[in-house]
Scaffold this active site. Sequence first.
Site, PDB file in Angstrom:
ATOM      1  N   ASP A 152       0.969  -1.149   0.098  1.00 45.60           N
ATOM      2  CA  ASP A 152       0.024  -0.098   0.037  1.00 45.60           C
ATOM      3  C   ASP A 152       0.982   1.139   0.028  1.00 45.60           C
ATOM      4  OD1 ASP A 152      -1.567   2.110   0.771  1.00 45.60           O
ATOM      5  OD2 ASP A 152      -2.372   1.525   2.502  1.00 45.60           O
TER       6      ASP A 152
ATOM      7  N   GLY B  12       1.523   4.823   0.092  1.00 46.14           N
ATOM      8  CA  GLY B  12       0.797   6.066   0.491  1.00 46.14           C
ATOM      9  C   GLY B  12       1.717   7.262   0.100  1.00 46.14           C
TER      10      GLY B  12
ATOM     11  N   ILE C  94       5.413   3.298   2.592  1.00 44.87           N
ATOM     12  CA  ILE C  94       5.116   2.158   1.832  1.00 44.87           C
ATOM     13  C   ILE C  94       4.576   0.924   2.989  1.00 44.87           C
ATOM     14  CG2 ILE C  94       5.577   0.058   0.307  1.00 44.87           C
ATOM     15  CD1 ILE C  94       7.434   1.988  -0.783  1.00 44.87           C
TER      16      ILE C  94
ATOM     17  N   TYR D  62     -17.642   9.476  -7.366  1.00 46.00           N
ATOM     18  CA  TYR D  62     -16.910  10.648  -8.172  1.00 46.00           C
ATOM     19  C   TYR D  62     -17.582  10.898  -9.693  1.00 46.00           C
ATOM     20  CZ  TYR D  62     -13.077  12.323  -5.229  1.00 46.00           C
ATOM     21  OH  TYR D  62     -12.558  12.966  -4.356  1.00 46.00           O
TER      22      TYR D  62
ATOM     23  N   GLY E 107      -8.968   8.719  -5.181  1.00 46.18           N
ATOM     24  CA  GLY E 107      -7.819   8.022  -4.608  1.00 46.18           C
ATOM     25  C   GLY E 107      -8.142   6.543  -4.522  1.00 46.18           C
TER      26      GLY E 107
ATOM     27  N   ASP F 103      -6.477   4.447  -2.756  1.00 44.81           N
ATOM     28  CA  ASP F 103      -6.515   3.971  -1.064  1.00 44.81           C
ATOM     29  C   ASP F 103      -7.749   4.057  -0.648  1.00 44.81           C
ATOM     30  OD1 ASP F 103      -6.187   6.664  -1.223  1.00 44.81           O
ATOM     31  OD2 ASP F 103      -4.840   6.676   0.170  1.00 44.81           O
TER      32      ASP F 103
ATOM     33  N   ASP G 144      -9.723   7.663   7.122  1.00 41.65           N
ATOM     34  CA  ASP G 144      -8.292   7.386   6.819  1.00 41.65           C
ATOM     35  C   ASP G 144      -7.338   8.411   7.290  1.00 41.65           C
ATOM     36  OD1 ASP G 144      -5.538   6.337   5.809  1.00 41.65           O
ATOM     37  OD2 ASP G 144      -6.553   5.613   4.189  1.00 41.65           O
TER      38      ASP G 144
END
Length: 250
Positions: free
Chosen positions: A6, A8, A12, A93, A100, A102, A123
Amino acid sequence: MILELDCGNSFIKWRVLDASASELVSEGVVDSNQALLESLRIMKPLSLRKCRLVSVRTNEETSALTEMLEREFGIPIVCARPAREMSGVRNGYEDYERLGLDRWLAMLGGFHLAAGSACLVLDFGTAVTADFVGADGEHLGGFICPGMPLMRNQLRTHTRKIRYGDDAAERALSSHVPGRTTVEAVERGCSLMLRGFVLTQLELARAYWGEQFTVFITGGDAELVKGVAPDARVVPDLVFVGLAMACPLS
Ligand SMILES: Nc1ncnc2c1ncn2[C@@H]1O[C@H](COP(=O)(O)OP(=O)(O)O)[C@@H](O)[C@H]1O
Ligand SMILES: CC(C)(COP(=O)(O)O)[C@@H](O)C(=O)NCCC(=O)O
Ligand SMILES: [K+]
């Protein structure tokens, strides 16, 4: 073994699962591609078969990472892609590709774990995000604001006299009473901003759904806010739950 990543904006998050992706073998958080490689190289035995990843970084940065992994381990790599609809969740969206990834995966994971209830997914990473998913799987949209690292760094960068180290920052967060030092005042102030954000999101969720919803909290700074939402489910690996759904093994 399966490698999951993941990626970000700051870190990571990585984990290695056994071949059937049912047991966690090892996991960690690193701040560079090189550090990831070093963490993996010291794992013995390591027999990676496949990698799946989600990234909110640029295509160039993500390619540099996947090329490095291909060179080192020679394994196939699957990247999570945007979708209009998946696992019963509809991306809200206007341009679904702009949401995003994530956030999208955390929503998929949350909706799955909530087993049919509406959910609010929060988050706390570099940025803080909130996303609202109705019981019918409709994503109503969400919010993005600066997370703890961005708030504190803005203050450090744009003032002359706010300067302190990481150790002092950590100690300052042992309570939320008004600060008597700069570090306490800033760290507690920013932490209260995040907590206030959570309370506002809960109010909005109640306005939509009454008490019929599940709250998920994830991200590296989840611990800072979980106290204000006692009923929330703190799920540090929520993005990985969604990643497994978006990128099944075969
Ligand atoms: N083991 C850890 N390593 C790095 N950061 C961590 C760790 N645990 C908590 N954090 C906090 O998590 C935040 C970053 O969250 P993260 O979800 O990794 O962000 P991103 O996905 O944007 O890279 C930082 O503010 C940091 O203080
Ligand atoms: C909002 C984010 C910056 C959060 O990233 P993170 O803090 O997890 O690193 C990321 O999901 C992103 O770049 N999203 C694209 C913009 C959007 O979701 O509208
Ligand atoms: K993230």
